[in-house]
Design a protein around this motif. Structure first.
Motif, PDB file in Angstrom:
ATOM      1  N   ASN A   1     -10.168  -4.255   2.361  1.00 49.36           N
ATOM      2  CA  ASN A   1     -11.142  -4.581   1.312  1.00 49.36           C
ATOM      3  C   ASN A   1     -10.630  -4.324  -0.092  1.00 49.36           C
ATOM      4  OD1 ASN A   1     -13.870  -5.333   2.681  1.00 49.36           O
ATOM      5  ND2 ASN A   1     -12.927  -3.757   3.941  1.00 49.36           N
ATOM      6  N   GLY A   2      -9.352  -3.910  -0.207  1.00 52.07           N
ATOM      7  CA  GLY A   2      -8.778  -3.819  -1.544  1.00 52.07           C
ATOM      8  C   GLY A   2      -8.210  -2.475  -1.947  1.00 52.07           C
ATOM      9  N   ALA A   3      -8.263  -1.449  -1.069  1.00 50.38           N
ATOM     10  CA  ALA A   3      -7.663  -0.152  -1.436  1.00 50.38           C
ATOM     11  C   ALA A   3      -6.149  -0.307  -1.541  1.00 50.38           C
ATOM     12  CB  ALA A   3      -8.012   0.908  -0.410  1.00 50.38           C
TER      13      ALA A   3
ATOM     14  N   VAL B   1       0.865  -1.193   0.000  1.00 46.92           N
ATOM     15  CA  VAL B   1       0.000   0.000   0.000  1.00 46.92           C
ATOM     16  C   VAL B   1       0.900   1.241   0.000  1.00 46.92           C
ATOM     17  CG1 VAL B   1      -1.740   1.278   1.298  1.00 46.92           C
ATOM     18  CG2 VAL B   1      -1.820  -1.232   1.260  1.00 46.92           C
ATOM     19  N   LYS B   2       0.588   2.189  -0.863  1.00 44.84           N
ATOM     20  CA  LYS B   2       1.400   3.404  -0.976  1.00 44.84           C
ATOM     21  C   LYS B   2       0.663   4.590  -0.351  1.00 44.84           C
ATOM     22  CE  LYS B   2       4.443   1.057  -3.336  1.00 44.84           C
ATOM     23  NZ  LYS B   2       3.711  -0.161  -3.659  1.00 44.84           N
ATOM     24  N   VAL B   3       1.464   5.621  -0.043  1.00 43.81           N
ATOM     25  CA  VAL B   3       0.920   6.815   0.612  1.00 43.81           C
ATOM     26  C   VAL B   3       1.269   8.057  -0.190  1.00 43.81           C
ATOM     27  CG1 VAL B   3       1.181   8.301   2.652  1.00 43.81           C
ATOM     28  CG2 VAL B   3       0.915   5.828   2.928  1.00 43.81           C
TER      29      VAL B   3
ATOM     30  N   GLY C   1      -9.986   4.514   8.969  1.00 42.03           N
ATOM     31  CA  GLY C   1     -10.743   4.215   7.743  1.00 42.03           C
ATOM     32  C   GLY C   1      -9.848   3.642   6.662  1.00 42.03           C
ATOM     33  N   GLY C   2      -8.631   4.176   6.554  1.00 44.87           N
ATOM     34  CA  GLY C   2      -7.702   3.711   5.523  1.00 44.87           C
ATOM     35  C   GLY C   2      -7.333   2.249   5.715  1.00 44.87           C
TER      36      GLY C   2
END
Ligand code: SF4
Length: 426
Positions: free
Chosen positions: A312-314, A58-60, A305-306
């Motif tokens: 769930n796939g973000a 996951v990237k920011v 939330g993130g």
């Protein structure tokens, strides 16, 4: 960089990403060709390649940028530097005040992928939102592409059907996305369709010329808890699904932007719905903020939330700073917001069962059992902060929380075998 079957990023780029992400090159190539992974990299600029999407970490992203009220390019430089130092993978320049091309050049000097929102500059060039016409907007898009921007937020899904939904099913906060509001104002005043929707093919031609990633913007992002279930957002999802499929058929790399304010129990199905509609395009989220009343601590509401969204796939989280809803962020807000997002991203990697993320947790558990402080600092997401807090109080083997009543030491000394104890010291 156009991702057709005949054209993937060159082999050296695939090798770097494959190594960085611990993913087989063949699998990575397949994910890129399927539109599930994008690599924002304008050919004009040089920076290490970075992948966003399924099967990768996951990237920011961190937003910087001036406003008319506070225009200090030196401050924005410091904010961008702090973001990158604290782990931001990408930067977005959201400037709306001052010399916009000069500020953009400054942000582009950082060696990370950079994104912009061209409608902001189009509004400045035209004087106000209602005077923006298609030519101005496409010219700004072209200029940003030429200058080396790697991804562009484009609110292509805000069409007349969405406007109708806003009237039929009104929302408490109306429209809170700045880009979304500009498009709504422009369309309503000119009684014209959004050119990014009606001339999407032309937009794709410009993007393909420069190899820029389209980040299909979330113009109907809900602005409060109550608005998360209103119609406009869902209609925009359907539009984004169509556009994502259309872009992919044309070989245009794209990702999707998502909400916004959203109760925690609605995040899962919203994320999964966007993923299904867009054929699993990479998903980029602001927050989502799971409560409206965390002012001053919205970075924490956003991180919660993130992490759920990642479950769930973000794939890509936009930093929310403590000054969200309150003021233009300062350097410390950027540091705190970036760190909260990095933490959420790591939790996302753990939930995705990435072996590297899990391995780090296991090593930390061992270091804590061993009371090995140096190892603990090095394994922590923010080593210097951990070191500074521990160093506040003089101590020997344990920490000042329990001192001589350290539970870890007491039970370890009781139960660990002599061999284990010996191993700890070696
Ligand atoms: S002193 Fe307390 S808090 Fe500190 S390491 Fe030991 S058990 Fe943990």
């Amino acid at each position: 960089m156009v991702y057709t079957r005949d054209y993937l990023p060159d082999s050296s780029v695939l090798n770097i990403i494959s190594k960085n992400e611990s993913i087989e090159k063949e699998k990575l190539s397949r994910l890129i060709l399927d539109g599930r992974v994008v690599i924002p990299h304008n050919a004009v600029r040089d920076h290490p390649p970075l992948a966003i999407g399924e099967g990768t970490r996951v990237k920011v992203n961190v937003n910087v940028g001036t406003s008319q009220d506070l225009c200090d390019p030196a401050l924005e430089h410091e904010k961008a530097e702090s973001a990158v130092t604290n782990g931001a993978h990408t930067l977005m320049d959201l400037s709306t005040g001052g010399d916009l091309p000069a500020i953009r050049r400054m942000v582009l000097s950082f060696t990370v992928p950079v994104g912009t929102v061209p409608i902001y500059e189009a509004v400045r060039r035209a004087g106000n939102a209602i005077d923006v016409d298609a030519d101005t907007l496409f010219q700004v898009i072209r200029d940003h592409c030429k200058e080396g921007v790697d991804f562009l937020t484009l609110h292509c899904g805000v069409n007349h059907e969405v406007l109708q939904s806003l009237h039929l099913d009104p929302r408490r906060m109306g429209v809170v996305s700045r880009g979304g509001a500009f498009h709504v104002a422009m369309m309503a005043a000119r009684e014209e369709e959004n050119p990014l929707w009606s001339e999407f093919d032309y937009l794709c031609e410009i993007l393909s010329e420069y190899g820029v990633v389209a980040s299909l913007g979330d113009g109907m992002r809900p602005g409060c808890y109550e608005d998360a279930v209103r119609e406009a957002k869902t209609v925009e999802y359907l539009n984004l699904g169509r556009l994502a499929r259309s872009a992919h058929e044309k070989g245009i790399p794209r990702m999707i932007e998502g909400p916004g304010h959203m109760p925690l129990d609605q995040i899962g199905y919203n994320v999964r719905m966007i993923k299904e509609l867009t054929r699993n395009a990479p998903l980029y989220l602001l927050g989502p903020l799971v409560t409206d009343i965390a002012a001053g601590y919205d970075h924490i509401a956003g991180a919660i939330g993130g992490a759920i969204a990642c479950r769930n796939g973000a794939n890509f989280l936009c930093m929310v700073s403590p000054s969200e809803h309150l003021a233009l962020p300062r350097v410390n807000d950027i540091i705190e917001g970036t760190r909260a997002a990095i933490l959420a991203a790591h939790i996302g990697d753990l939930l995705a069962k990435r072996p590297d993320a899990i391995g780090r947790e296991i090593l930390m558990g061992k270091a804590r059992h061993d009371l090995d402080w140096e190892k603990q600092f090095n394994l922590a997401l923010f080593p210097e902060t951990a070191r500074a807090i521990h160093g506040r109080d003089p101590g020997d083997e344990t920490c000042s929380m329990c001192g001589d009543l350290c539970a870890v030491k007491m039970v370890r000394d009781l139960f660990d075998s002599p061999d284990e104890k010996k191993g700890e010291k070696s």
